[in-house]
Design a protein around this motif. Structure first.
Motif, PDB file in Angstrom:
ATOM      1  N   PRO A  26      52.804  -9.571  23.240  1.00 14.59           N
ATOM      2  CA  PRO A  26      52.375  -9.993  24.588  1.00 14.59           C
ATOM      3  C   PRO A  26      51.794 -11.405  24.630  1.00 14.59           C
ATOM      4  O   PRO A  26      52.186 -12.195  25.503  1.00 14.59           O
ATOM      5  CB  PRO A  26      51.346  -8.921  24.975  1.00 14.59           C
ATOM      6  N   PRO A  27      50.881 -11.788  23.715  1.00 10.76           N
ATOM      7  CA  PRO A  27      50.398 -13.182  23.786  1.00 10.76           C
ATOM      8  C   PRO A  27      51.468 -14.211  23.460  1.00 10.76           C
ATOM      9  O   PRO A  27      51.458 -15.314  24.033  1.00 10.76           O
ATOM     10  CB  PRO A  27      49.256 -13.216  22.760  1.00 10.76           C
ATOM     11  N   VAL A  28      52.409 -13.873  22.574  1.00 12.18           N
ATOM     12  CA  VAL A  28      53.501 -14.813  22.302  1.00 12.18           C
ATOM     13  C   VAL A  28      54.357 -14.995  23.547  1.00 12.18           C
ATOM     14  O   VAL A  28      54.770 -16.114  23.881  1.00 12.18           O
ATOM     15  CB  VAL A  28      54.344 -14.341  21.099  1.00 12.18           C
ATOM     16  N   ASP A  29      54.620 -13.906  24.264  1.00 11.34           N
ATOM     17  CA  ASP A  29      55.346 -14.005  25.543  1.00 11.34           C
ATOM     18  C   ASP A  29      54.634 -14.967  26.493  1.00 11.34           C
ATOM     19  O   ASP A  29      55.265 -15.829  27.116  1.00 11.34           O
ATOM     20  CB  ASP A  29      55.436 -12.632  26.212  1.00 11.34           C
ATOM     21  N   ARG A  30      53.326 -14.807  26.610  1.00  8.77           N
ATOM     22  CA  ARG A  30      52.560 -15.654  27.524  1.00  8.77           C
ATOM     23  C   ARG A  30      52.605 -17.117  27.096  1.00  8.77           C
ATOM     24  O   ARG A  30      52.728 -18.023  27.931  1.00  8.77           O
ATOM     25  CB  ARG A  30      51.107 -15.166  27.610  1.00  8.77           C
ATOM     26  N   LEU A  31      52.503 -17.352  25.791  1.00 10.04           N
ATOM     27  CA  LEU A  31      52.526 -18.730  25.296  1.00 10.04           C
ATOM     28  C   LEU A  31      53.883 -19.387  25.528  1.00 10.04           C
ATOM     29  O   LEU A  31      53.958 -20.572  25.868  1.00 10.04           O
ATOM     30  CB  LEU A  31      52.173 -18.748  23.805  1.00 10.04           C
ATOM     31  N   LEU A  32      54.951 -18.620  25.343  1.00  7.65           N
ATOM     32  CA  LEU A  32      56.280 -19.180  25.603  1.00  7.65           C
ATOM     33  C   LEU A  32      56.414 -19.614  27.061  1.00  7.65           C
ATOM     34  O   LEU A  32      56.952 -20.697  27.359  1.00  7.65           O
ATOM     35  CB  LEU A  32      57.364 -18.158  25.254  1.00  7.65           C
ATOM     36  N   ARG A  33      55.936 -18.788  27.969  1.00  3.19           N
ATOM     37  CA  ARG A  33      55.999 -19.151  29.384  1.00  3.19           C
ATOM     38  C   ARG A  33      55.109 -20.357  29.676  1.00  3.19           C
ATOM     39  O   ARG A  33      55.496 -21.273  30.411  1.00  3.19           O
ATOM     40  CB  ARG A  33      55.594 -17.963  30.260  1.00  3.19           C
ATOM     41  N   ARG A  34      53.928 -20.368  29.091  1.00  4.10           N
ATOM     42  CA  ARG A  34      52.965 -21.442  29.360  1.00  4.10           C
ATOM     43  C   ARG A  34      53.496 -22.794  28.927  1.00  4.10           C
ATOM     44  O   ARG A  34      53.289 -23.800  29.608  1.00  4.10           O
ATOM     45  CB  ARG A  34      51.652 -21.135  28.657  1.00  4.10           C
ATOM     46  N   TYR A  35      54.196 -22.816  27.796  1.00  5.23           N
ATOM     47  CA  TYR A  35      54.654 -24.094  27.241  1.00  5.23           C
ATOM     48  C   TYR A  35      56.135 -24.362  27.499  1.00  5.23           C
ATOM     49  O   TYR A  35      56.685 -25.338  26.985  1.00  5.23           O
ATOM     50  CB  TYR A  35      54.353 -24.143  25.740  1.00  5.23           C
ATOM     51  N   GLY A  36      56.763 -23.522  28.309  1.00  4.15           N
ATOM     52  CA  GLY A  36      58.147 -23.757  28.691  1.00  4.15           C
ATOM     53  C   GLY A  36      59.115 -23.717  27.529  1.00  4.15           C
ATOM     54  O   GLY A  36      60.059 -24.519  27.479  1.00  4.15           O
ATOM     55  N   CYS A  37      58.893 -22.778  26.609  1.00  5.81           N
ATOM     56  CA  CYS A  37      59.739 -22.661  25.419  1.00  5.81           C
ATOM     57  C   CYS A  37      60.635 -21.433  25.526  1.00  5.81           C
ATOM     58  O   CYS A  37      60.273 -20.431  26.156  1.00  5.81           O
ATOM     59  CB  CYS A  37      58.893 -22.559  24.162  1.00  5.81           C
ATOM     60  N   SER A  38      61.783 -21.528  24.887  1.00  9.23           N
ATOM     61  CA  SER A  38      62.710 -20.393  24.885  1.00  9.23           C
ATOM     62  C   SER A  38      62.785 -19.708  23.529  1.00  9.23           C
ATOM     63  O   SER A  38      63.495 -18.713  23.380  1.00  9.23           O
ATOM     64  CB  SER A  38      64.113 -20.874  25.280  1.00  9.23           C
ATOM     65  N   GLY A  39      62.066 -20.221  22.542  1.00  5.75           N
ATOM     66  CA  GLY A  39      62.104 -19.625  21.215  1.00  5.75           C
ATOM     67  C   GLY A  39      60.841 -19.919  20.445  1.00  5.75           C
ATOM     68  O   GLY A  39      59.971 -20.688  20.880  1.00  5.75           O
ATOM     69  N   VAL A  40      60.719 -19.268  19.272  1.00  2.00           N
ATOM     70  CA  VAL A  40      59.530 -19.415  18.442  1.00  2.00           C
ATOM     71  C   VAL A  40      59.927 -19.802  17.018  1.00  2.00           C
ATOM     72  O   VAL A  40      60.979 -19.404  16.519  1.00  2.00           O
ATOM     73  CB  VAL A  40      58.697 -18.118  18.392  1.00  2.00           C
ATOM     74  N   VAL A  41      59.067 -20.575  16.398  1.00  2.00           N
ATOM     75  CA  VAL A  41      59.176 -20.888  14.984  1.00  2.00           C
ATOM     76  C   VAL A  41      58.065 -20.134  14.266  1.00  2.00           C
ATOM     77  O   VAL A  41      56.882 -20.330  14.572  1.00  2.00           O
ATOM     78  CB  VAL A  41      59.024 -22.399  14.715  1.00  2.00           C
TER      79      VAL A  41
END
Length: 248
Positions: A191-206
């Protein structure tokens, strides 16, 4: 060492060596890497899987604290001793299962360093195959030491990699240490990773800390394999594919 070169230890039958794994930083992530490696779709019977020498040493000093306090000599000497021991026992290449520890690898004996498969280099190479913006999840130590920024090829992908703000970085760091102590926590991490992706306009994670490998399957299922850059998963798949496939 490139991603293709990192695939070489994958078949001792053709290669004649063993893969060394220096872990314990933390111990669950290095153990999970072995599970990932052996769970890959290897061709042939189990006897074709690689020989792996695991040195899991949880007594390594906390890497972020070592960076903050300047405990360079202690970390460097411990890394050199462990790497030399794995190589003396028959490892041909060694994977150090801790991104933050890569800060100290640049200071070890070059003869040892050239036998290490850099997870940071693997990450940069994997990012080069993607498009879009990626959120980098790492420890505060690796961020302070600019571990990723110093990797060969990072300049080519840096404009697509987003660092969290200070408070969000502190949150990521806390999640990492929760997993160090409690193991995989997908219900708390996703859930927090989902929120961070939306907050920073990212479509993926490293996955810039190996503790996130504990929830790599869940993250990959959520975002897709091309949106989840996990150097440990990439390395395991390349090893299983063999040099011919990896070189393609």
């Amino acid at each position: 060492m490139t991603l293709v070169e990192a695939s070489v230890p994958g078949d001792p039958g053709r290669f004649g060596g063993a893969l060394g794994v220096l872990g314990g930083m933390g111990p669950l992530s290095s153990a999970e890497f072995l599970r990932t490696l052996y769970a890959c779709p290897w061709a042939g019977p189990e006897q074709t899987r690689p020989r792996v020498l695991l040195d899991s040493d949880p007594a390594f000093p906390d890497r972020t604290e070592a960076i903050r306090l300047g405990r360079v000599r202690e970390m460097t000497e411990r890394l050199e001793n462990r790497l030399r021991d794995l190589l003396d026992r028959g490892a041909d290449r060694v994977v150090v299962v801790c991104f933050t520890a890569h800060h100290f690898l640049r200071l070890v004996d070059p003869a040892l360093r050239q036998r290490v498969v850099s997870l940071v280099d693997v990450t940069a190479a994997e990012l080069a195959l993607t498009s879009g913006r990626f959120l980098l999840l790492s420890t505060e130590g690796s961020r302070q030491a600019r571990v990723f920024e110093q990797a060969p090829g990072w300049d080519a992908v840096a404009d697509r990699v987003v660092r969290p703000g200070r408070d969000d970085q502190a949150l990521v760091h806390r999640l990492i240490y929760r997993m160090k102590h409690e193991g995989p926590l997908p219900d708390e991490v996703l859930p927090p990773v989902d929120r961070l992706l939306r907050r920073y306009g990212c479509s993926g994670v490293v996955l810039g800390c190996t503790e996130f490998h504990l929830v790599s399957r869940e993250l990959t299922a959520r975002y897709g394999p091309d949106r989840t850059v996990d150097a440990l998963r990439t390395l395991a798949l390349r090893l299983a594919a063999g040099p011919a496939v990896a070189a393609g």
